[in-house]
Design an enzyme around this catalytic site. Structure first.
Site, PDB file in Angstrom:
ATOM      1  N   ARG A 243     -29.840  24.505  -9.813  1.00  0.00           N
ATOM      2  CA  ARG A 243     -29.195  23.206  -9.939  1.00  0.00           C
ATOM      3  C   ARG A 243     -30.135  22.292 -10.703  1.00  0.00           C
ATOM      4  O   ARG A 243     -31.367  22.360 -10.508  1.00  0.00           O
ATOM      5  CB  ARG A 243     -28.899  22.585  -8.564  1.00  0.00           C
ATOM      6  CG  ARG A 243     -27.677  23.146  -7.853  1.00  0.00           C
ATOM      7  CD  ARG A 243     -26.372  22.752  -8.530  1.00  0.00           C
ATOM      8  NE  ARG A 243     -25.199  23.304  -7.836  1.00  0.00           N
ATOM      9  CZ  ARG A 243     -24.665  24.496  -8.088  1.00  0.00           C
ATOM     10  NH1 ARG A 243     -25.188  25.283  -9.007  1.00  0.00           N
ATOM     11  NH2 ARG A 243     -23.601  24.920  -7.428  1.00  0.00           N
ATOM     12  N   GLU A 272     -24.145  16.590 -15.682  1.00  0.00           N
ATOM     13  CA  GLU A 272     -23.357  17.567 -16.441  1.00  0.00           C
ATOM     14  C   GLU A 272     -21.992  16.993 -16.756  1.00  0.00           C
ATOM     15  O   GLU A 272     -21.344  16.474 -15.840  1.00  0.00           O
ATOM     16  CB  GLU A 272     -23.222  18.866 -15.638  1.00  0.00           C
ATOM     17  CG  GLU A 272     -24.579  19.568 -15.442  1.00  0.00           C
ATOM     18  CD  GLU A 272     -24.512  20.831 -14.585  1.00  0.00           C
ATOM     19  OE1 GLU A 272     -23.433  21.150 -14.051  1.00  0.00           O
ATOM     20  OE2 GLU A 272     -25.547  21.489 -14.448  1.00  0.00           O
ATOM     21  N   HIS A 291     -24.001  25.429 -17.972  1.00  0.00           N
ATOM     22  CA  HIS A 291     -23.667  25.871 -16.600  1.00  0.00           C
ATOM     23  C   HIS A 291     -22.679  27.042 -16.612  1.00  0.00           C
ATOM     24  O   HIS A 291     -21.562  26.935 -16.090  1.00  0.00           O
ATOM     25  CB  HIS A 291     -23.112  24.694 -15.772  1.00  0.00           C
ATOM     26  CG  HIS A 291     -23.324  24.905 -14.292  1.00  0.00           C
ATOM     27  ND1 HIS A 291     -23.574  23.891 -13.390  1.00  0.00           N
ATOM     28  CD2 HIS A 291     -23.322  26.036 -13.545  1.00  0.00           C
ATOM     29  CE1 HIS A 291     -23.711  24.388 -12.172  1.00  0.00           C
ATOM     30  NE2 HIS A 291     -23.558  25.686 -12.244  1.00  0.00           N
TER      31      HIS A 291
HETATM   32  P1  NAP Z   1     -29.174  32.314  -1.469  1.00  0.00           P
HETATM   33  O1  NAP Z   1     -28.904  33.775  -1.310  1.00  0.00           O
HETATM   34  O2  NAP Z   1     -28.910  31.406  -0.326  1.00  0.00           O
HETATM   35  O3  NAP Z   1     -30.686  32.161  -1.958  1.00  0.00           O
HETATM   36  C1  NAP Z   1     -31.378  30.966  -1.960  1.00  0.00           C
HETATM   37  C2  NAP Z   1     -32.842  31.249  -1.670  1.00  0.00           C
HETATM   38  O4  NAP Z   1     -33.586  30.036  -1.773  1.00  0.00           O
HETATM   39  C3  NAP Z   1     -33.100  31.806  -0.280  1.00  0.00           C
HETATM   40  O5  NAP Z   1     -33.815  32.996  -0.410  1.00  0.00           O
HETATM   41  C4  NAP Z   1     -33.956  30.744   0.423  1.00  0.00           C
HETATM   42  O6  NAP Z   1     -34.926  31.391   1.223  1.00  0.00           O
HETATM   43  C5  NAP Z   1     -34.572  29.989  -0.756  1.00  0.00           C
HETATM   44  N1  NAP Z   1     -34.897  28.605  -0.440  1.00  0.00           N
HETATM   45  C6  NAP Z   1     -34.115  27.669   0.167  1.00  0.00           C
HETATM   46  N2  NAP Z   1     -34.785  26.517   0.279  1.00  0.00           N
HETATM   47  C7  NAP Z   1     -36.012  26.719  -0.254  1.00  0.00           C
HETATM   48  C8  NAP Z   1     -37.162  25.900  -0.416  1.00  0.00           C
HETATM   49  N3  NAP Z   1     -37.169  24.641   0.019  1.00  0.00           N
HETATM   50  N4  NAP Z   1     -38.242  26.439  -1.015  1.00  0.00           N
HETATM   51  C9  NAP Z   1     -38.252  27.718  -1.431  1.00  0.00           C
HETATM   52  N5  NAP Z   1     -37.197  28.539  -1.301  1.00  0.00           N
HETATM   53  C10 NAP Z   1     -36.084  28.050  -0.714  1.00  0.00           C
HETATM   54  O7  NAP Z   1     -28.332  31.728  -2.692  1.00  0.00           O
HETATM   55  P2  NAP Z   1     -27.875  32.470  -4.047  1.00  0.00           P
HETATM   56  O8  NAP Z   1     -26.545  33.090  -3.860  1.00  0.00           O
HETATM   57  O9  NAP Z   1     -28.999  33.309  -4.523  1.00  0.00           O
HETATM   58  O10 NAP Z   1     -27.673  31.181  -4.983  1.00  0.00           O
HETATM   59  C11 NAP Z   1     -28.757  30.293  -5.243  1.00  0.00           C
HETATM   60  C12 NAP Z   1     -28.289  29.045  -5.966  1.00  0.00           C
HETATM   61  O11 NAP Z   1     -27.999  29.351  -7.312  1.00  0.00           O
HETATM   62  C13 NAP Z   1     -26.986  28.429  -5.452  1.00  0.00           C
HETATM   63  O12 NAP Z   1     -27.210  27.591  -4.335  1.00  0.00           O
HETATM   64  C14 NAP Z   1     -26.479  27.649  -6.653  1.00  0.00           C
HETATM   65  O13 NAP Z   1     -26.925  26.322  -6.604  1.00  0.00           O
HETATM   66  C15 NAP Z   1     -27.123  28.358  -7.833  1.00  0.00           C
HETATM   67  N6  NAP Z   1     -26.133  29.051  -8.700  1.00  0.00           N
HETATM   68  C16 NAP Z   1     -26.002  28.648  -9.995  1.00  0.00           C
HETATM   69  C17 NAP Z   1     -25.130  29.322 -10.833  1.00  0.00           C
HETATM   70  C18 NAP Z   1     -24.954  28.905 -12.262  1.00  0.00           C
HETATM   71  O14 NAP Z   1     -23.852  28.977 -12.775  1.00  0.00           O
HETATM   72  N7  NAP Z   1     -25.998  28.511 -12.947  1.00  0.00           N
HETATM   73  C19 NAP Z   1     -24.358  30.383 -10.348  1.00  0.00           C
HETATM   74  C20 NAP Z   1     -24.516  30.764  -9.037  1.00  0.00           C
HETATM   75  C21 NAP Z   1     -25.423  30.087  -8.218  1.00  0.00           C
HETATM   76  P3  NAP Z   1     -35.618  30.669   2.481  1.00  0.00           P
HETATM   77  O15 NAP Z   1     -34.481  30.166   3.322  1.00  0.00           O
HETATM   78  O16 NAP Z   1     -36.452  31.723   3.097  1.00  0.00           O
HETATM   79  O17 NAP Z   1     -36.424  29.578   1.888  1.00  0.00           O
HETATM   80  C1  GLV Z   2     -22.425  27.828  -9.573  1.00  0.00           C
HETATM   81  O1  GLV Z   2     -23.223  27.064 -10.001  1.00  0.00           O
HETATM   82  C2  GLV Z   2     -22.314  28.179  -8.193  1.00  0.00           C
HETATM   83  O2  GLV Z   2     -22.993  27.565  -7.353  1.00  0.00           O
HETATM   84  O3  GLV Z   2     -21.516  29.087  -7.901  1.00  0.00           O
END
Ligand code: NAP
Ligand code: GLV
Ligand code: GLV
Length: 337
Positions: A243, A272, A291
């Site tokens: 983000r 955005e 994005h």
């Molecule tokens: P996820 O499985 O929940 O992974 C997030 C990771 O971040 C977890 O391993 C968590 O581990 C860690 N985390 C949370 N708070 C933290 C902190 N303060 N410091 C360090 N690490 C921290 O989520 P995901 O499915 O991988 O998705 C991640 C993010 O990507 C989404 O929330 C979204 O905003 C973004 N995203 C963007 C796109 C795009 O189009 N660009 C697409 C999909 C997703 P711990 O709890 O152990 O810290």
């Molecule tokens: C995209 O940014 C998502 O959070 O799925």
């Protein structure tokens, strides 16, 4: 009995509508742009269910002024646009679309890592603009030299679903992987990923490419600012597909201009669309995408299917498969009663 009313804030790809229509009276916002906040407020007031995008602000005011609202099914994995705590208090279920977009987002992250380190976008501009023609040579020993990632160190901040998928792909490039999350992964997962745990400062100091995969939370907002950018190597790259507000964009712009780091690739921005006159758009050592992390036909269709599954499960009185706020079950059982 009348069907519950579902408002969907944008047309979604795939066959979701037919499936959902057996359970809901469906209204879809027909425009390319999001419904303005006041319109969303009005639509939510009459709705039993909402399907939302990350561009929709679902705040406590909206939730509290929607007495019939029981479920918000977000078409994204990130849900920082929704006041989940408020929803839980009011007995409103919140679901998202994790997992189905992991590979697509990890792939785009790799596209950005390669694009910025090998100057792919800059090179494309070089060819189209006639600059290559002007050099008078088809090949030159020092034309557009980049940074080689094989053997280099990748630093993953946020080792969740997407972070791990990015780390797995790093094996194919022969990279050393270090990662940082609040919690360390079990040893067998670290071994499978070939990743070593590091505190944030060590990661920033050692990585050649830093890639961010944390959700946006009060704790991660501004996680990477001037101090952190100055810890990175001058030869290192920053990639952000999480983000925009996780990174201080003004500090990053200065870092890129003044050479504190070598380059950056960004798919997400604090505002955005990114205003086209933002100073970062004038820099060559940066790759910018609008994005599009999950933007493949396959993934966007699967996301719509998962939104449908969440809505259908709820209508049948079952817990939505990818419910975000587990505690809501104690406030109200699932279903329209
Ligand atoms: P996820 O499985 O929940 O992974 C997030 C990771 O971040 C977890 O391993 C968590 O581990 C860690 N985390 C949370 N708070 C933290 C902190 N303060 N410091 C360090 N690490 C921290 O989520 P995901 O499915 O991988 O998705 C991640 C993010 O990507 C989404 O929330 C979204 O905003 C973004 N995203 C963007 C796109 C795009 O189009 N660009 C697409 C999909 C997703 P711990 O709890 O152990 O810290
Ligand atoms: C995209 O940014 C998502 O959070 O799925
Ligand atoms: C480059 O094209 C080479 O043959 O080395």
């Amino acid at each position: 009995m009348a069907k519950p009313r579902l408002f969907v804030t944008r047309e979604l790809p795939g066959g979701w509508r037919e499936r959902v229509s057996r359970y809901y009276d469906v209204e879809v916002w027909p425009e390319y742009t999001p419904p303005p906040y006041e319109v969303l407020l009005e639509k939510a007031r009459g709705a039993d269910a909402l399907a939302t995008l990350l561009t929709d602000r679902v705040d406590c005011r909206l939730i509290e002024s929607s007495p019939r609202l029981r479920i918000i099914a977000q078409y994204a994995v990130g849900y920082d646009n929704i006041d989940v705590e408020c929803a839980t208090r009011r007995g409103v279920y919140v679901a998202n679309t994790p997992g189905v977009l992991t590979d697509a987002t990890a792939d785009l992250t790799w596209a950005l890592i390669l694009a910025v380190t090998r100057r792919v976008v800059e090179a494309d501009r070089f060819v189209r603009s006639g600059e290559w023609w002007k050099t008078g040579t088809g090949w030159h020993p020092t034309m557009l030299l980049g940074f080689q990632i094989s053997g280099a160190t990748l630093g993953v901040i946020g080792m969740g679903r997407i972070g791990r998928a990015v780390a797995r792909r790093a094996k194919g490039f022969g990279m050393r992987v270090i990662y940082h999350s609040r919690r360390r992964l079990p040893r067998e997962v670290e071994e499978e990923l070939g990743a070593e745990y590091a505190d944030l400062e060590t990661l920033l100091r050692e990585a050649d490419v830093v890639t961010i995969h944390v959700p946006l939370t009060p704790e991660t907002e501004g996680l990477i600012g001037e101090r952190e950018l100055r810890m990175m190597k001058r030869t290192a790259y920053l990639v952000n597909t999480s983000r925009g507000r996780v990174v201080d964009l003004d500090a990053l712009t200065r870092a890129l201009r003044e050479g504190w780091i070598a380059g950056a690739a960004l798919d997400v921005f604090p505002q955005e669309p990114l205003p086209p006159d933002h100073p970062i758009t004038r820099l060559d050592n940066v790759v910018l995408t609008p994005h599009i992390g999950s933007a493949t036909w396959q993934t966007r269709t699967k996301m719509a299917d998962l939104v449908a599954e969440n809505l259908i499960a709820f209508a049948e009185g079952r817990i939505p498969p990818t419910l975000v706020n587990r505690e809501v079950v104690k406030v109200r059982p699932p279903g329209f009663h």
